[in-house]
Design a protein around this motif. Structure first.
Motif, mmCIF file in Angstrom:
data_model
loop_
_atom_site.group_PDB
_atom_site.id
_atom_site.type_symbol
_atom_site.label_atom_id
_atom_site.label_comp_id
_atom_site.label_asym_id
_atom_site.label_seq_id
_atom_site.Cartn_x
_atom_site.Cartn_y
_atom_site.Cartn_z
ATOM 1 N N MET A 1 52.928 41.966 24.075
ATOM 2 C CA MET A 1 52.278 42.463 25.267
ATOM 3 C C MET A 1 53.337 42.828 26.303
ATOM 4 S SD MET A 1 50.028 40.367 28.053
ATOM 5 C CE MET A 1 48.385 40.642 27.493
ATOM 6 N N ALA A 2 53.270 44.001 26.835
ATOM 7 C CA ALA A 2 54.200 44.437 27.876
ATOM 8 C C ALA A 2 53.843 43.769 29.208
ATOM 9 C CB ALA A 2 54.157 45.948 28.013
ATOM 10 N N HIS A 3 54.858 43.504 30.022
ATOM 11 C CA HIS A 3 54.661 42.791 31.282
ATOM 12 C C HIS A 3 55.144 43.576 32.498
ATOM 13 C CE1 HIS A 3 53.373 39.205 29.196
ATOM 14 N NE2 HIS A 3 54.483 39.196 28.488
ATOM 15 N N LYS A 4 55.283 44.900 32.378
ATOM 16 C CA LYS A 4 55.757 45.699 33.507
ATOM 17 C C LYS A 4 54.864 45.471 34.723
ATOM 18 C CE LYS A 4 57.192 50.317 34.814
ATOM 19 N NZ LYS A 4 57.380 51.695 34.367
ATOM 20 N N GLY A 5 55.514 45.212 35.867
ATOM 21 C CA GLY A 5 54.798 44.977 37.105
ATOM 22 C C GLY A 5 54.413 43.528 37.341
ATOM 23 N N LYS A 6 54.551 42.684 36.332
ATOM 24 C CA LYS A 6 54.240 41.262 36.496
ATOM 25 C C LYS A 6 55.425 40.569 37.170
ATOM 26 C CE LYS A 6 50.459 42.025 34.293
ATOM 27 N NZ LYS A 6 49.241 42.265 35.012
ATOM 28 N N ILE A 7 55.283 39.292 37.456
ATOM 29 C CA ILE A 7 56.257 38.552 38.245
ATOM 30 C C ILE A 7 57.008 37.544 37.369
ATOM 31 C CG2 ILE A 7 56.552 37.058 40.259
ATOM 32 C CD1 ILE A 7 55.544 39.931 40.864
ATOM 33 N N GLN A 8 58.328 37.506 37.545
ATOM 34 C CA GLN A 8 59.176 36.668 36.700
ATOM 35 C C GLN A 8 59.905 35.611 37.505
ATOM 36 O OE1 GLN A 8 62.646 38.668 35.058
ATOM 37 N NE2 GLN A 8 62.342 37.579 33.140
ATOM 38 N N ALA A 32 56.015 20.424 27.723
ATOM 39 C CA ALA A 32 54.754 19.682 27.583
ATOM 40 C C ALA A 32 53.951 19.755 28.874
ATOM 41 C CB ALA A 32 55.042 18.238 27.203
ATOM 42 N N TRP A 33 54.625 19.585 30.007
ATOM 43 C CA TRP A 33 53.936 19.643 31.292
ATOM 44 C C TRP A 33 53.370 21.038 31.546
ATOM 45 C CZ3 TRP A 33 55.486 22.513 35.632
ATOM 46 C CH2 TRP A 33 54.710 22.291 36.775
ATOM 47 N N MET A 34 54.125 22.075 31.244
ATOM 48 C CA MET A 34 53.653 23.448 31.443
ATOM 49 C C MET A 34 52.388 23.718 30.623
ATOM 50 S SD MET A 34 55.716 25.305 33.503
ATOM 51 C CE MET A 34 55.516 26.998 32.995
ATOM 52 N N ALA A 35 52.360 23.254 29.392
ATOM 53 C CA ALA A 35 51.213 23.496 28.507
ATOM 54 C C ALA A 35 49.953 22.807 29.010
ATOM 55 C CB ALA A 35 51.539 23.016 27.096
ATOM 56 N N GLU A 36 50.103 21.711 29.713
ATOM 57 C CA GLU A 36 48.944 20.925 30.167
ATOM 58 C C GLU A 36 48.219 21.528 31.360
ATOM 59 O OE1 GLU A 36 50.300 17.002 31.062
ATOM 60 O OE2 GLU A 36 50.757 16.554 28.968
ATOM 61 N N GLY A 37 48.960 22.105 32.320
ATOM 62 C CA GLY A 37 48.301 22.384 33.578
ATOM 63 C C GLY A 37 48.405 23.771 34.161
ATOM 64 N N HIS A 38 48.935 24.723 33.427
ATOM 65 C CA HIS A 38 49.071 26.049 34.017
ATOM 66 C C HIS A 38 47.880 26.939 33.691
ATOM 67 C CE1 HIS A 38 52.968 24.807 35.276
ATOM 68 N NE2 HIS A 38 53.213 25.999 35.811
ATOM 69 N N HIS A 39 47.556 27.776 34.656
ATOM 70 C CA HIS A 39 46.444 28.714 34.496
ATOM 71 C C HIS A 39 46.740 29.692 33.363
ATOM 72 C CE1 HIS A 39 44.491 27.516 38.282
ATOM 73 N NE2 HIS A 39 45.728 27.311 38.692
ATOM 74 N N ALA A 45 47.838 33.171 36.473
ATOM 75 C CA ALA A 45 48.056 32.993 35.035
ATOM 76 C C ALA A 45 49.530 33.028 34.648
ATOM 77 C CB ALA A 45 47.306 34.068 34.258
ATOM 78 N N LEU A 46 49.900 32.075 33.799
ATOM 79 C CA LEU A 46 51.204 32.068 33.133
ATOM 80 C C LEU A 46 51.050 32.923 31.884
ATOM 81 C CD1 LEU A 46 54.097 30.924 32.696
ATOM 82 C CD2 LEU A 46 53.002 29.041 31.435
ATOM 83 N N LEU A 47 51.773 34.049 31.826
ATOM 84 C CA LEU A 47 51.631 34.993 30.726
ATOM 85 C C LEU A 47 52.626 34.739 29.600
ATOM 86 C CD1 LEU A 47 51.196 38.227 32.859
ATOM 87 C CD2 LEU A 47 49.410 36.717 31.935
ATOM 88 N N SER A 48 53.791 34.212 29.952
ATOM 89 C CA SER A 48 54.835 33.984 28.955
ATOM 90 C C SER A 48 55.729 32.856 29.432
ATOM 91 C CB SER A 48 55.656 35.262 28.764
ATOM 92 O OG SER A 48 56.705 35.063 27.856
ATOM 93 N N TYR A 49 56.178 32.039 28.481
ATOM 94 C CA TYR A 49 57.059 30.908 28.796
ATOM 95 C C TYR A 49 58.069 30.751 27.680
ATOM 96 C CZ TYR A 49 58.602 26.063 29.344
ATOM 97 O OH TYR A 49 59.366 24.924 29.473
ATOM 98 N N ILE A 78 56.813 34.184 33.045
ATOM 99 C CA ILE A 78 56.203 35.404 33.562
ATOM 100 C C ILE A 78 54.777 35.085 33.994
ATOM 101 C CG2 ILE A 78 55.510 37.774 33.058
ATOM 102 C CD1 ILE A 78 57.828 37.848 31.029
ATOM 103 N N TYR A 79 54.447 35.505 35.214
ATOM 104 C CA TYR A 79 53.143 35.239 35.810
ATOM 105 C C TYR A 79 52.433 36.542 36.137
ATOM 106 C CZ TYR A 79 54.665 30.424 36.275
ATOM 107 O OH TYR A 79 55.095 29.159 35.996
ATOM 108 N N GLU A 80 51.143 36.453 36.249
ATOM 109 C CA GLU A 80 50.312 37.606 36.615
ATOM 110 C C GLU A 80 50.661 38.125 38.000
ATOM 111 O OE1 GLU A 80 47.684 40.620 36.247
ATOM 112 O OE2 GLU A 80 48.139 39.200 34.646
ATOM 113 N N SER A 81 50.921 37.203 38.931
ATOM 114 C CA SER A 81 51.189 37.601 40.317
ATOM 115 C C SER A 81 52.056 36.544 40.992
ATOM 116 C CB SER A 81 49.864 37.743 41.080
ATOM 117 O OG SER A 81 49.338 36.468 41.389
#
Length: 124
Positions: A1-8, A32-39, A45-49, A78-81
């Motif tokens: 998935m391309a992420h142009k325009g998203k926030i890094q 482990a913490w990221m997987a538990e509580g991110h949108h 939304a967390l799009l990529s980690y 990478i986040y949605e916003s």
């Protein structure tokens, strides 16, 4: 998935051999913490980690260069916003038990950061 325009959020740092075991522990804790509580949907939304590691090179522009003996780490989120990054920092200080240890360790590893960079180009 391309992420142009998203926030890094990008953090890179170099650990000396005596710090690698602790950094590896913190990386596992962070994942482990990221997987538990991110949108996963919406403006936060967390799009990529990805959290990667490899040898630091004597000449960083030459992939055939000899290693220094240190380890380079790169965290790329990478986040949605921008709301996702703001939420990440707020959550990390409130609910990630290893946040103080990570902050102290990173502070001793010459970190370089990009907070809220807009992705200019992205493929797939």
């Amino acid at each position: 998935m391309a992420h142009k325009g998203k926030i890094q959020l990008l953090i890179t740092f170099v650990a000396t051999p005596d710090k690698v075991a602790e950094v590896d522990r913190l990386v596992a804790s962070h994942g482990a913490w990221m997987a538990e509580g991110h949108h996963r949907q919406g403006p936060k939304a967390l799009l990529s980690y990805n959290f990667s590691k490899g040898p630091e090179l004597k000449n960083p522009l030459d992939p055939a260069s000899a290693p220094t003996g240190n380890t380079r780490y790169v965290l790329n989120e990478i986040y949605e916003s921008p709301a996702g990054i703001a939420d990440h920092w707020q959550q990390s200080q409130k609910s990630w038990r290893d946040f103080p240890a990570m902050a102290a360790t990173l502070g001793s590893c010459n970190p370089q950061t990009l907070h809220g960079g807009v992705i200019a180009q992205s493929l797939w």
